[in-house]
Write a protein that holds these residues in place. Sequence first.
Motif, PDB file in Angstrom:
ATOM      1  N   ASP A  43       0.850  -1.214   0.140  1.00  0.00           N
ATOM      2  CA  ASP A  43      -0.073  -0.073   0.062  1.00  0.00           C
ATOM      3  C   ASP A  43       0.767   1.145  -0.048  1.00  0.00           C
ATOM      4  N   ASN A  44       0.383   2.378  -0.826  1.00  0.00           N
ATOM      5  CA  ASN A  44       1.098   3.494  -0.620  1.00  0.00           C
ATOM      6  C   ASN A  44       1.610   4.008   0.498  1.00  0.00           C
ATOM      7  N   ARG A  45       0.741   3.732   1.785  1.00  0.00           N
ATOM      8  CA  ARG A  45       1.010   4.227   2.980  1.00  0.00           C
ATOM      9  C   ARG A  45       2.169   3.477   3.540  1.00  0.00           C
ATOM     10  N   PHE A  46       2.703   2.538   3.026  1.00  0.00           N
ATOM     11  CA  PHE A  46       3.963   1.854   3.664  1.00  0.00           C
ATOM     12  C   PHE A  46       5.138   1.869   2.572  1.00  0.00           C
ATOM     13  N   ASN A  47       4.977   3.011   1.806  1.00  0.00           N
ATOM     14  CA  ASN A  47       5.951   2.882   0.730  1.00  0.00           C
ATOM     15  C   ASN A  47       7.353   3.107   1.275  1.00  0.00           C
ATOM     16  N   ARG A  48       7.532   3.756   2.412  1.00  0.00           N
ATOM     17  CA  ARG A  48       9.058   3.809   3.067  1.00  0.00           C
ATOM     18  C   ARG A  48       9.503   2.530   3.668  1.00  0.00           C
ATOM     19  N   LEU A  49       8.632   2.001   4.176  1.00  0.00           N
ATOM     20  CA  LEU A  49       8.930   0.384   4.746  1.00  0.00           C
ATOM     21  C   LEU A  49       9.301  -0.524   3.652  1.00  0.00           C
ATOM     22  N   ALA A  50       8.411  -0.446   2.379  1.00  0.00           N
ATOM     23  CA  ALA A  50       8.787  -1.062   1.002  1.00  0.00           C
ATOM     24  C   ALA A  50      10.193  -0.858   0.686  1.00  0.00           C
ATOM     25  N   HIS A  51      10.788   0.431   0.692  1.00  0.00           N
ATOM     26  CA  HIS A  51      11.940   0.553   0.034  1.00  0.00           C
ATOM     27  C   HIS A  51      13.168   0.043   1.152  1.00  0.00           C
ATOM     28  N   ASN A  52      12.617   0.328   2.480  1.00  0.00           N
ATOM     29  CA  ASN A  52      13.803  -0.333   3.462  1.00  0.00           C
ATOM     30  C   ASN A  52      13.854  -1.727   3.125  1.00  0.00           C
ATOM     31  N   VAL A  53      12.808  -2.473   3.112  1.00  0.00           N
ATOM     32  CA  VAL A  53      12.959  -3.910   3.042  1.00  0.00           C
ATOM     33  C   VAL A  53      13.672  -4.079   1.507  1.00  0.00           C
ATOM     34  N   LYS A  54      13.447  -3.499   0.638  1.00  0.00           N
ATOM     35  CA  LYS A  54      14.169  -3.608  -0.784  1.00  0.00           C
ATOM     36  C   LYS A  54      15.794  -3.476  -0.697  1.00  0.00           C
ATOM     37  N   ARG A  55      16.194  -2.512   0.256  1.00  0.00           N
ATOM     38  CA  ARG A  55      17.574  -2.242   0.488  1.00  0.00           C
ATOM     39  C   ARG A  55      18.210  -3.457   1.170  1.00  0.00           C
ATOM     40  N   GLU A  56      17.299  -3.856   2.286  1.00  0.00           N
ATOM     41  CA  GLU A  56      17.771  -4.817   3.125  1.00  0.00           C
ATOM     42  C   GLU A  56      18.094  -6.228   2.342  1.00  0.00           C
ATOM     43  N   ILE A  57      17.067  -6.520   1.179  1.00  0.00           N
ATOM     44  CA  ILE A  57      17.157  -7.729   0.534  1.00  0.00           C
ATOM     45  C   ILE A  57      18.428  -7.573  -0.527  1.00  0.00           C
ATOM     46  N   GLU A  58      18.685  -6.449  -0.903  1.00  0.00           N
ATOM     47  CA  GLU A  58      19.775  -6.246  -1.851  1.00  0.00           C
ATOM     48  C   GLU A  58      21.010  -6.457  -1.186  1.00  0.00           C
ATOM     49  N   GLU A  59      21.122  -6.233   0.301  1.00  0.00           N
ATOM     50  CA  GLU A  59      22.390  -6.532   1.140  1.00  0.00           C
ATOM     51  C   GLU A  59      22.426  -8.012   1.318  1.00  0.00           C
ATOM     52  N   ILE A  60      21.264  -8.567   1.665  1.00  0.00           N
ATOM     53  CA  ILE A  60      21.286 -10.066   1.759  1.00  0.00           C
ATOM     54  C   ILE A  60      21.640 -10.850   0.681  1.00  0.00           C
ATOM     55  N   SER A  61      21.130 -10.348  -0.441  1.00  0.00           N
ATOM     56  CA  SER A  61      21.118 -10.997  -1.659  1.00  0.00           C
ATOM     57  C   SER A  61      21.290 -10.230  -2.848  1.00  0.00           C
ATOM     58  N   PRO A  62      22.572  -9.702  -3.320  1.00  0.00           N
ATOM     59  CA  PRO A  62      22.580  -8.777  -4.330  1.00  0.00           C
ATOM     60  C   PRO A  62      22.022  -9.459  -5.516  1.00  0.00           C
ATOM     61  N   GLU A  63      21.996 -10.572  -5.844  1.00  0.00           N
ATOM     62  CA  GLU A  63      21.657 -11.126  -7.186  1.00  0.00           C
ATOM     63  C   GLU A  63      19.973 -11.232  -7.267  1.00  0.00           C
TER      64      GLU A  63
END
Length: 523
Positions: A43-63
């Motif tokens: 949901d757009n209300r949780f846009n910030r949380l979604a981007h934080n989770v995206k960055r966290e996944i990129e750190e764990i699994s760059p591929e």
Amino acid sequence: MRNVVIGFLGTQLDMGRRRRWKPTPSLTMHDEFPVERLELLHDNRFNRLAHNVKREIEEISPETEVLLHTLDLEDPWDFQEVYGKLFDFARTYGFDEDRERYHVHLTTGTHVAQICWYLLTESRHVPARLIQTGPPRGENQPPTFDVIDLDLSRYNLLQQRFDQLAREYSDQLKGGIETRNPIYNALINRIELVAGNSNEPILLLGETGTGKTELAERIYNLKLDRRRVKGRLVHVNCATLNTPDAVATLFGQRRSYAGQAGSERGGLLREADGGVLFLDEVDELSPNVQSILLHAIETGRFYPLGSDHEVSSRFQIIAGANRDLRALTAEGRFRPDLLARLNMWSFALPPLRERREDIETNLAFELARAERDLGTQVGFNSDALDTYLRFARDPATQWPGNFRDFGGSVRRLCTLAPRGRITRAMIDEEIETLRRDWHSSSTDHDARLVASVLGSAVDDIDPFDLVQLAEVIRTCRRSSSLSAAGRSLFAQSRARKTTRNDADRLRKYLGKFDLDWDAVSAP
């Protein structure tokens, strides 16, 4: 094949860096399941949380490529809204099953979202398998990861359990008797489907003694097991409802009615509320009772005698009849609208003479029942058993009372058996008793039938001619025309005749007694 996972952002579980386990990032922590792309709905209300989770996944699994999709839901617990928006997402996604394997992450999202994912994958609108994740089960353990397979065709054990349950329901309707007659077995299978899935009336037709009452009780028990009813089974013998208090018996009566103090009744229809009303011998109902009963069946409401206020009772109907209700309707003796209401599901029970392959198993059943009631063990001598079965299966043995005659015969043998053994002499005596009773009953019935046509002239008919003429009259009344009756009566001899004018042969036979088609065909 590339692994692609689609799922909702966990607005609670995926939040906060200090949380030990987060479901969405944990998807990329399984070496045996590399995630090439993660489609994350939020949901757009949780846009910030979604981007934080995206960055966290990129750190764990760059591929792992993470794609964010905004899916605004006014009410995530509204089934119609959630399913509609997920359906639209699936239609526009562009699945490429030749190059990618798709999975749906069930752990995140509301229960409504999880149900919608299941429906969309099961119907192949989303060509994916389901994934369920969970926190580690212990120290130094990875997060749990399970793939749910929806290919039901592979679950043979489940199908076997369903088949076993269907067999148990059929056995219940058969009373535990292993029947071999294909017509009866097919009828029971159909009744099992109807009784377990429908609340509409069931009409059981058949000669007296074919087991309509026992089958009605078993249908009720099946409905009770399947939670189709909660109330009791109320058995109404409609042959007894032709007395002045029949309406009060069915519909109840207020204390003040006709000044009869202390005579208040609840009525059988009230007793059947929430259960089943079994109308046994419904063909015996008087016309006025038929009319009132029809209204009560259709509306569930009726007036007790002496009351100004309607009462309600909701019940299911099982009806039993010995006679042809359509013929009674044509004669004006049964209401066509009541027949139409009762005839939603109609089943004709075959007589015993058409189920001779079931005689041995029914004999074992009757023996066991007699042993329970008499409290003693009973068995046949081998020659006695052979003689009885040969008699019972003989096409000449018509069993006019069907299972009622059969059960009574076995009960007499068990009661009289010395030291619990049924002998050949006892069998010979029982067979003679049955033949004598059937002959006497048949002779009396034939005489009454012929007398209904000839009147007092029946006294001048020889016994041999009486039996023959009675069969001719019965056949004529079952047939639509003189020719049809002739074809039925002369079916064997007509093949050896050069001319086959069956109607003329029958006309000449009736002429011997000064009778014609109109005289014998009218009931």
